[in-house]
Design an enzyme around this catalytic site. Structure first.
Site, PDB file in Angstrom:
ATOM      1  N   GLY A   1      -5.645  12.342  -6.775  1.00 21.81           N
ATOM      2  CA  GLY A   1      -5.850  11.176  -5.925  1.00 21.81           C
ATOM      3  C   GLY A   1      -4.553  10.464  -5.634  1.00 21.81           C
ATOM      4  O   GLY A   1      -3.567  10.660  -6.342  1.00 21.81           O
TER       5      GLY A   1
ATOM      6  N   GLY B   1      -6.077   4.793  -9.897  1.00 14.05           N
ATOM      7  CA  GLY B   1      -6.629   4.588 -11.240  1.00 14.05           C
ATOM      8  C   GLY B   1      -6.741   5.843 -12.084  1.00 14.05           C
ATOM      9  O   GLY B   1      -7.522   5.886 -13.034  1.00 14.05           O
ATOM     10  N   LYS B   2      -5.933   6.857 -11.790  1.00 11.57           N
ATOM     11  CA  LYS B   2      -6.017   8.104 -12.556  1.00 11.57           C
ATOM     12  C   LYS B   2      -5.586   7.894 -14.001  1.00 11.57           C
ATOM     13  O   LYS B   2      -6.279   8.293 -14.944  1.00 11.57           O
ATOM     14  CB  LYS B   2      -5.146   9.185 -11.896  1.00 11.57           C
ATOM     15  CG  LYS B   2      -5.559   9.479 -10.469  1.00 11.57           C
ATOM     16  CD  LYS B   2      -4.680  10.541  -9.831  1.00 11.57           C
ATOM     17  CE  LYS B   2      -3.252  10.106  -9.642  1.00 11.57           C
ATOM     18  NZ  LYS B   2      -3.101   8.969  -8.711  1.00 11.57           N
ATOM     19  N   THR B   3      -4.439   7.257 -14.162  1.00  9.71           N
ATOM     20  CA  THR B   3      -3.939   7.012 -15.513  1.00  9.71           C
ATOM     21  C   THR B   3      -4.924   6.124 -16.281  1.00  9.71           C
ATOM     22  O   THR B   3      -5.251   6.375 -17.436  1.00  9.71           O
ATOM     23  CB  THR B   3      -2.559   6.340 -15.449  1.00  9.71           C
ATOM     24  OG1 THR B   3      -1.717   7.136 -14.616  1.00  9.71           O
ATOM     25  CG2 THR B   3      -1.946   6.216 -16.814  1.00  9.71           C
TER      26      THR B   3
ATOM     27  N   HIS C   1       9.557  -7.405  20.947  1.00  2.22           N
ATOM     28  CA  HIS C   1       9.264  -6.153  20.258  1.00  2.22           C
ATOM     29  C   HIS C   1       7.901  -6.225  19.553  1.00  2.22           C
ATOM     30  O   HIS C   1       7.031  -5.376  19.758  1.00  2.22           O
ATOM     31  CB  HIS C   1      10.392  -5.850  19.254  1.00  2.22           C
ATOM     32  CG  HIS C   1      10.243  -4.571  18.504  1.00  2.22           C
ATOM     33  ND1 HIS C   1      10.989  -3.454  18.788  1.00  2.22           N
ATOM     34  CD2 HIS C   1       9.436  -4.214  17.477  1.00  2.22           C
ATOM     35  CE1 HIS C   1      10.642  -2.476  17.971  1.00  2.22           C
ATOM     36  NE2 HIS C   1       9.698  -2.918  17.149  1.00  2.22           N
ATOM     37  N   GLU C   2       7.730  -7.270  18.753  1.00  2.00           N
ATOM     38  CA  GLU C   2       6.463  -7.390  18.012  1.00  2.00           C
ATOM     39  C   GLU C   2       5.290  -7.633  18.955  1.00  2.00           C
ATOM     40  O   GLU C   2       4.201  -7.104  18.751  1.00  2.00           O
ATOM     41  CB  GLU C   2       6.549  -8.500  16.956  1.00  2.00           C
ATOM     42  CG  GLU C   2       7.556  -8.231  15.838  1.00  2.00           C
ATOM     43  CD  GLU C   2       7.394  -6.883  15.168  1.00  2.00           C
ATOM     44  OE1 GLU C   2       6.240  -6.406  15.020  1.00  2.00           O
ATOM     45  OE2 GLU C   2       8.418  -6.265  14.797  1.00  2.00           O
TER      46      GLU C   2
ATOM     47  N   HIS D   1       4.095  -4.311  20.242  1.00  2.00           N
ATOM     48  CA  HIS D   1       3.205  -3.642  19.276  1.00  2.00           C
ATOM     49  C   HIS D   1       1.818  -4.281  19.331  1.00  2.00           C
ATOM     50  O   HIS D   1       0.802  -3.594  19.438  1.00  2.00           O
ATOM     51  CB  HIS D   1       3.712  -3.841  17.831  1.00  2.00           C
ATOM     52  CG  HIS D   1       4.881  -2.991  17.456  1.00  2.00           C
ATOM     53  ND1 HIS D   1       4.890  -1.632  17.585  1.00  2.00           N
ATOM     54  CD2 HIS D   1       6.071  -3.322  16.892  1.00  2.00           C
ATOM     55  CE1 HIS D   1       6.051  -1.159  17.124  1.00  2.00           C
ATOM     56  NE2 HIS D   1       6.791  -2.170  16.703  1.00  2.00           N
TER      57      HIS D   1
HETATM   58  P1  ADP Z   1      -2.637   6.067 -10.742  1.00  2.00           P
HETATM   59  O1  ADP Z   1      -2.398   6.635 -12.085  1.00  2.00           O
HETATM   60  O2  ADP Z   1      -3.761   6.714 -10.007  1.00  2.00           O
HETATM   61  O3  ADP Z   1      -1.419   5.952  -9.886  1.00  2.00           O
HETATM   62  P2  ADP Z   1      -3.102   3.728 -12.266  1.00  2.00           P
HETATM   63  O4  ADP Z   1      -4.167   4.174 -13.169  1.00  2.00           O
HETATM   64  O5  ADP Z   1      -1.725   3.736 -12.811  1.00  2.00           O
HETATM   65  O6  ADP Z   1      -3.115   4.562 -10.930  1.00  2.00           O
HETATM   66  O7  ADP Z   1      -3.490   2.291 -11.711  1.00  2.00           O
HETATM   67  C1  ADP Z   1      -2.600   1.220 -11.791  1.00  2.00           C
HETATM   68  C2  ADP Z   1      -3.343  -0.050 -12.048  1.00  2.00           C
HETATM   69  O8  ADP Z   1      -4.202  -0.386 -10.953  1.00  2.00           O
HETATM   70  C3  ADP Z   1      -4.266   0.025 -13.235  1.00  2.00           C
HETATM   71  O9  ADP Z   1      -3.589  -0.264 -14.410  1.00  2.00           O
HETATM   72  C4  ADP Z   1      -5.311  -1.010 -12.902  1.00  2.00           C
HETATM   73  O10 ADP Z   1      -4.854  -2.285 -13.233  1.00  2.00           O
HETATM   74  C5  ADP Z   1      -5.411  -0.931 -11.421  1.00  2.00           C
HETATM   75  N1  ADP Z   1      -6.511  -0.054 -10.988  1.00  2.00           N
HETATM   76  C6  ADP Z   1      -6.398   1.107 -10.317  1.00  2.00           C
HETATM   77  N2  ADP Z   1      -7.608   1.637 -10.071  1.00  2.00           N
HETATM   78  C7  ADP Z   1      -8.509   0.816 -10.623  1.00  2.00           C
HETATM   79  C8  ADP Z   1      -9.935   0.809 -10.712  1.00  2.00           C
HETATM   80  N3  ADP Z   1     -10.676   1.788 -10.180  1.00  2.00           N
HETATM   81  N4  ADP Z   1     -10.521  -0.202 -11.364  1.00  2.00           N
HETATM   82  C9  ADP Z   1      -9.790  -1.202 -11.892  1.00  2.00           C
HETATM   83  N5  ADP Z   1      -8.454  -1.267 -11.831  1.00  2.00           N
HETATM   84  C10 ADP Z   1      -7.806  -0.280 -11.200  1.00  2.00           C
HETATM   85 ZN    ZN Z   2       8.575  -2.031  15.647  1.00  2.85          ZN
HETATM   86 MG    MG Z   3      -0.561   7.057 -12.841  1.00  2.00          MG
END
Ligand code: ADP
Ligand code: ZN
Ligand code: MG
Length: 593
Positions: free
Chosen positions: A197, A202-204, A418-419, A422
């Site tokens: 993703g 929120g993968k980590t 310019h803006e 757009h």
């Molecule tokens: P990734 O690893 O996908 O880049 P992270 O897990 O590092 O993303 O997310 C960073 C922060 O964003 C988390 O520590 C949390 O605070 C917030 N976050 C991301 N996704 C969620 C979620 N689904 N629910 C709650 N907080 C989230």
């Molecule tokens: Zn521009």
């Molecule tokens: Mg991460």
């Protein structure tokens, strides 16, 4: 091991020096004998051939002695001395004591000398242990971390808006809680789970929460760090990580940014990177070596699942891919709720509405938004975060922080046109994302910003919409040409945006009749490596150019036709510097409901 050795050496050295500082003068053995014969020696301590003693009466040092008197002294008895020293001392009434060599010095020093080697070993061991919990390593910094069971505080309650994903993960949690249950029934244990993703989804967080829910230790490492260190270390770190995890299984090993080492070996082809391959191979070996009993689950995260080596995705390895998508409106609402749990919100804050005005934002973006809002409120000295604080924070997050510079009038004017270009093109085209904000206050590297976001979440794009986006992106340049007849260099990133959109339309989304409905451009790397001919690539280039040129002509034509609206919008923008959605549409002469 250097730090401990040095530490030991320093302690030892200092004490030794202090010892010497207190030491009485060393006198010649003959001088000592003189005092013995004179019966002037009160007591002696002997350590081997070294003699430390005290005189009954202080005497002046003979010979070169600078008139210095001494009462305490040390001396060395020559090995060849055949005198009757003990008898003579007794005759003089001296107390004679002797100690073994080691114990003769100060107690602390004695302790250090006798226990030093043990201290050294203990210290070294302690230091090694510390490292394994994530300090430095024998060969450079080590970032892996290990979190003991039950100490991962993150749970599913912290992860919001991605319920489908949580369901899939629950199965893993169940397995980790009781691997035996699965073993008994002969079910194949899950092994590797790939979380795919975009950044910030929120993968980590999810990986941690999995460990937290299951109450198992969490070992994490970033793949990028495996290979940026000394050659040959990546593989051994992987080995260590897995060895540790096995010892305390059930456990989770989490490898972040796995694409850094797991990139497809074919394709990229810059002579190969041995370190990367060895590290990758070690991961594969470890995973292949698992037995069902072990209960170690490997989770990995990537935002580029498309570039991963297929070997990683084979059964028994990362055979399960869980896609973590940016949240939809309901998901955003849930995430906002999680992140405002401990933030005192004013009554006028409507999270529902906020969730609607933030399409495309990830969990990380939303967490950041809430935090910025709280900062704004804190700076104000308020106890609660108001809707306005959050609006200001949103602006800052979306547009970048305002820069405090005074622009020359001419520059400001050009930026305003310019803006407005757009913005007006965004307003003129049906189906385009509404314009939310136009500003000529410099932010980040930009002189001005026009912000457009969709009303609802978009899941796919049609060709008209994409052309509209390109036309809008070229609107700044087009306005400058219409008004001044010249285009400045400020439009570089606009051109980039336009070209990238056109490239994807032609090369990946099959939107060019000439190229056909095929995907010819890989997301990354040289398309020639995937067997795309030079000829076809030439056609792709031509088509990209054609689309961008057509769109530019459309942009200029539209702005010429609506020149009066361009002028009125620009005037208003110069006057107010920032226009919100309603103001901007009104300034351009649109009546909207
Ligand atoms: P990734 O690893 O996908 O880049 P992270 O897990 O590092 O993303 O997310 C960073 C922060 O964003 C988390 O520590 C949390 O605070 C917030 N976050 C991301 N996704 C969620 C979620 N689904 N629910 C709650 N907080 C989230
Ligand atoms: Zn521009
Ligand atoms: Mg991460």
């Amino acid at each position: 091991m250097a730090p401990v050795l040095i530490g030991y050496a320093i302690v030892f050295g200092v004490l030794t020096i202090q010892d010497h500082a207190n030491e009485p003068p060393t006198v010649a053995y003959t001088e000592f004998q003189t005092q013995v014969r004179a019966h002037n020696v009160k007591e002696v301590f002997s350590t081997g051939d070294s003699i430390e003693g005290q005189l009954k009466t202080a005497v002046t040092l003979p010979g070169g002695g600078k008139g210095e008197t001494y009462e305490k002294f040390t001396t060395e008895r020559p090995e060849f001395a055949e005198d009757d020293l003990l008898a003579q001392l007794e005759a003089g009434g001296a107390t004679v004591r002797a100690t073994p060599v080691v114990q003769q010095r100060g107690t602390l020093l004695n302790l250090l000398i006798s226990f030093g080697p043990i201290l050294l070993l203990v210290g070294f061991y302690w230091w090694m242990l510390k490292n394994q919990r994530g300090g430095g390593s024998l060969l450079g910094k080590r970032k892996e971390s290990r979190v003991a069971p039950g100490t991962v505080r993150t749970t599913f309650a912290d992860v919001a808006g991605i319920d489908e994903v949580k369901d899939e993960i629950s199965e893993i949690v169940d397995f980790l809680k009781d691997p035996a249950k699965y073993r008994r029934i002969g079910a194949r244990a899950p092994r590797g789970v790939l979380l795919a993703g975009s950044p910030g989804t929120g993968k980590t967080l999810l990986a941690r929460a999995t460990a937290g829910e299951a109450g198992v230790p969490f070992f994490s490492a970033s793949a990028a760090e495996f290979i940026e260190v000394v050659v040959g270390v990546g593989a051994s770190r992987v080995r260590d990580l897995f060895t540790e995890a096995r010892k305390v299984a059930p456990a989770i090993v989490f490898i972040d940014e796995i694409d850094a080492i797991g990139r497809s070996r074919s394709g990229g082809g810059f002579g190969g990177n041995d370190e990367r391959e060895q590290t990758l191979n070690q991961i594969l070996t470890e995973m292949d070596g698992f037995t069902a009993e072990e209960g170690v689950i490997v989770m990995a995260a990537t935002n580029r699942p498309d570039v991963l080596d297929q070997a990683l995705l084979r059964p028994g390895r990362f055979d399960r891919t869980i896609t973590v998508s940016p949240p939809d409106q309901r998901g955003r609402l849930a995430i906002l709720r999680v992140h405002t749990r401990h933030v005192p919100l004013a009554d006028d804050v409507n999270l529902e509405r906020l969730s609607r005005t933030t399409p495309g934002m990830t969990g990380a973006d939303l967490a950041n938004l809430v935090n910025e809002g709280a900062l704004v409120a804190a700076r104000r000295g308020a106890d609660t975060v108001t809707a306005l604080d959050l609006a200001n924070a949103l602006e800052k997050v979306q547009l970048g922080a305002a820069r405090n510079v005074v622009m020359p009038e001419a520059e400001k004017r050009r930026t305003a046109y310019h803006e407005s270009g757009h913005a007006l093109l965004g307003m003129l085209q049906p189906g385009a994302d509404p314009v939310r904000k136009v500003t000529i206050i410099p932010r980040g590297r930009a002189l001005g910003v026009t912000l457009s976001t969709p009303d609802t979440d978009r899941y796919g794009y049609d060709e008209d919409y994409l052309r509209g986006r390109i036309i809008g992106a070229l609107g700044g340049m087009a306005a400058e040409e219409v008004v001044f007849g010249l285009v400045t260099t400020g439009a570089e990133s606009d051109l980039e945006t336009a070209t990238n959109l056109a490239r994807n339309m032609v090369g990946r989304w099959g939107m060019s009749a000439k190229v056909g409905p095929v995907s010819v451009l890989p997301p990354e790397g040289d398309p020639r490596a995937t067997g795309v001919s030079e000829q076809l690539l030439d056609t792709v280039d031509e088509e990209i150019r054609r689309i961008v040129e057509e769109c530019y002509v459309s942009a200029v034509t539209l702005l010429r036709e609506h020149h009066d609206q361009l002028e009125s919008l620009t005037e208003r923008l110069l006057e107010r510097e920032t226009l919100d959605e309603t103001e901007a549409y009104a300034a351009a002469g649109f009546t909207r409901v």
